[in-house]
Design a protein around this motif. Structure first.
Motif, short mmCIF file in Angstrom:
data_model
loop_
_atom_site.label_atom_id
_atom_site.label_comp_id
_atom_site.label_asym_id
_atom_site.label_seq_id
_atom_site.Cartn_x
_atom_site.Cartn_y
_atom_site.Cartn_z
N ALA A 23 0.83 -1.21 0.00
CA ALA A 23 0.00 0.00 0.00
C ALA A 23 0.86 1.26 0.00
O ALA A 23 0.58 2.22 -0.72
CB ALA A 23 -0.92 0.00 1.21
N LYS A 26 2.49 1.54 -3.43
CA LYS A 26 1.47 1.91 -4.42
C LYS A 26 1.17 3.40 -4.37
O LYS A 26 0.87 4.02 -5.40
CB LYS A 26 0.20 1.09 -4.18
CG LYS A 26 -0.91 1.35 -5.13
CD LYS A 26 -0.64 0.77 -6.49
CE LYS A 26 -1.87 0.96 -7.36
NZ LYS A 26 -1.61 0.60 -8.73
N SER A 27 1.25 4.00 -3.19
CA SER A 27 0.98 5.44 -3.05
C SER A 27 2.13 6.29 -3.59
O SER A 27 1.99 7.51 -3.70
CB SER A 27 0.73 5.79 -1.59
OG SER A 27 1.95 5.76 -0.86
#
Length: 77
Positions: A23, A26-27
């Motif tokens: 996560a 991905k950011s």
């Protein structure tokens, strides 16, 4: 969160750690791994030195972290 920001990740090894890492990546940010087994002084130094924009931690590891001046996000673990 902006690209090249750092997010500290303080979770036990397992699925929550993998999901948190993915996560964060991905950011567009980078993750700073914090092992909950480290001494409290070491964790405090690593957080101060890396200047993360947020800390992602499990509820079980919150007591190991120092007082934070950044947002703290908890995951169930």
């Amino acid at each position: 969160m902006q690209p090249d920001d750092r997010v500290a990740l303080c979770v036990e090894r397992g699925l929550d750690m993998v999901v948190g890492m993915l996560a964060i990546l991905k950011s567009g940010a980078a993750y700073v791994p914090l092992d909950p087994a480290y001494p409290a002084e070491r964790l405090a130094f690593m957080i101060e030195d890396s200047t993360p924009v947020a800390v992602l931690a499990e509820a079980a590891t919150l007591a190991r972290l120092p007082a934070l001046a950044v947002p703290l996000l908890t995951v169930s673990g």
